[in-house]
Enzyme design. Structure first.
Site, PDB file in Angstrom:
ATOM      1  N   CYS A 140      -1.688   0.419   4.067  1.00 41.00           N
ATOM      2  CA  CYS A 140      -1.946  -0.665   3.112  1.00 41.00           C
ATOM      3  C   CYS A 140      -1.342  -1.937   3.691  1.00 41.00           C
ATOM      4  CB  CYS A 140      -1.401  -0.329   1.729  1.00 41.00           C
ATOM      5  SG  CYS A 140       0.384  -0.100   1.684  1.00 41.00           S
ATOM      6  N   GLN A 141      -0.890  -2.845   2.845  1.00 43.02           N
ATOM      7  CA  GLN A 141      -0.341  -4.109   3.330  1.00 43.02           C
ATOM      8  C   GLN A 141       1.073  -3.929   3.887  1.00 43.02           C
ATOM      9  OE1 GLN A 141      -2.297  -6.615   3.614  1.00 43.02           O
ATOM     10  NE2 GLN A 141      -0.953  -8.303   4.104  1.00 43.02           N
TER      11      GLN A 141
END
Length: 126
Positions: free
Chosen positions: A86-87
């Site tokens: 993800c981020q």
């Protein structure tokens, strides 16, 4: 007496982006669990990559994608080697745990996420 984890075998493994890059290059499927908007701004360069959001942005804030497990299952088998990112590594950690609990066997979390990937200067696609 010690307590037993009833979900034995569902321990989340997080690897750093250097180790993750090698796994991606060796044929692992990379699942980017960020939102479609985040994904379109730039994502990990991988031959086998899917964007299946774990959470959606709503006016009330982020909510979990109720179809996440079903969507992953429609593209991947339980024994496929998967890496989730993800981020920053938080959403993918939760998503990895969910997949392991639901029966997936070979799922790894990319610690540090896309931010750590870009910090290393690894290839991205826009």
């Amino acid at each position: 007496m010690g307590s037993l984890d009833k979900r034995s075998g569902s321990q989340v493994v997080s690897l750093d982006v250097v180790e993750t890059k090698h796994l991606i290059q060796s044929g692992y499927v990379y699942i980017d669990v960020r939102t479609v908007e985040e994904y379109k701004k730039g994502h990990v360069e991988a031959e086998k990559i899917l964007n299946i959001p774990y959470m959606f942005n709503t006016p009330e804030g982020r909510v979990k994608n109720p179809e996440f497990l079903k969507e992953v299952s429609s593209f991947c088998k339980e024994n496929d080697p998967l890496i989730l990112g993800c981020q920053s590594g938080v959403r993918s950690l939760h998503a990895t745990a969910d997949l392991l609990k639901s029966g997936f066997k070979n799922v790894t979390n990319m610690g540090g996420g896309y931010l750590a990937w870009t910090e290393k200067g690894f290839p991205i696609n826009l």
